[in-house]
Design a protein around this motif. Structure first.
Motif, PDB file in Angstrom:
ATOM      1  N   GLY A  85     -47.091   0.733  15.119  1.00 35.96           N
ATOM      2  CA  GLY A  85     -46.994   2.241  14.969  1.00 35.96           C
ATOM      3  C   GLY A  85     -47.111   3.118  16.126  1.00 35.96           C
ATOM      4  N   ASP A  86     -48.027   4.205  15.931  1.00 36.93           N
ATOM      5  CA  ASP A  86     -48.035   5.086  16.738  1.00 36.93           C
ATOM      6  C   ASP A  86     -49.098   4.885  17.833  1.00 36.93           C
ATOM      7  N   LYS A  87     -49.524   3.732  18.010  1.00 37.29           N
ATOM      8  CA  LYS A  87     -50.702   3.420  19.289  1.00 37.29           C
ATOM      9  C   LYS A  87     -50.075   3.488  20.492  1.00 37.29           C
ATOM     10  N   LYS A  88     -50.671   4.111  21.446  1.00 40.03           N
ATOM     11  CA  LYS A  88     -50.286   4.376  22.808  1.00 40.03           C
ATOM     12  C   LYS A  88     -51.342   3.717  23.777  1.00 40.03           C
ATOM     13  N   GLY A  89     -50.845   3.483  25.262  1.00 40.38           N
ATOM     14  CA  GLY A  89     -51.618   2.932  26.208  1.00 40.38           C
ATOM     15  C   GLY A  89     -52.377   1.787  25.991  1.00 40.38           C
ATOM     16  N   ASP A  90     -53.629   1.618  26.275  1.00 47.09           N
ATOM     17  CA  ASP A  90     -54.299   0.643  26.395  1.00 47.09           C
ATOM     18  C   ASP A  90     -54.534   0.044  25.194  1.00 47.09           C
ATOM     19  N   GLU A  91     -54.671   0.945  24.141  1.00 44.88           N
ATOM     20  CA  GLU A  91     -54.649   0.347  22.465  1.00 44.88           C
ATOM     21  C   GLU A  91     -53.400  -0.380  22.236  1.00 44.88           C
ATOM     22  N   ARG A  92     -52.401   0.319  22.381  1.00 44.70           N
ATOM     23  CA  ARG A  92     -51.148  -0.511  22.001  1.00 44.70           C
ATOM     24  C   ARG A  92     -51.183  -1.902  22.874  1.00 44.70           C
TER      25      ARG A  92
END
Length: 105
Positions: A85-92
């Motif tokens: 989805g919309d996760k970004k950076g380290d989270e993604r």
């Protein structure tokens, strides 16, 4: 002769400090998505190579690294990418790692 030695030693010091600066600045750079994908592919191929040695390992790594993603791998990527989805950076990155490793076929 003294001038030549002085020039060579000064050149060596300058080259050494330039190399150290490049190495220090290179450590902070993050790889591009293509580089990161290649690194992951190399890790996977290395793991799959197991105890192979010499020419056998070299041939295996060449085949493994040159192989394109299988349809199953592509499908996993599509599914995980959609789920991210919309996760970004380290989270993604963490999500994708977990997702792709959890959905092995």
């Amino acid at each position: 002769m003294k001038q030549v030695l002085l020039f060579l030693s000064a050149s060596a010091l300058f080259a050494g400090s330039a190399f150290a600066a490049d190495a220090a600045s290179g450590a902070a750079k993050t790889p591009s998505p293509a580089q990161a994908a290649q690194q992951e592919k190399m890790k996977a191929c290395n793991k799959d190579a197991g105890d192979k040695k010499g020419d056998e390992r070299k041939a295996f790594m060449k085949d493994c690294l040159s192989a394109s993603a299988t349809p199953a791998q592509q499908e996993k990527m599509k599914t995980c990418n959609k789920d991210a989805g919309d996760k970004k950076g380290d989270e993604r990155k963490a999500f994708m790692k977990d997702c792709l490793s959890a959905k092995k076929s």
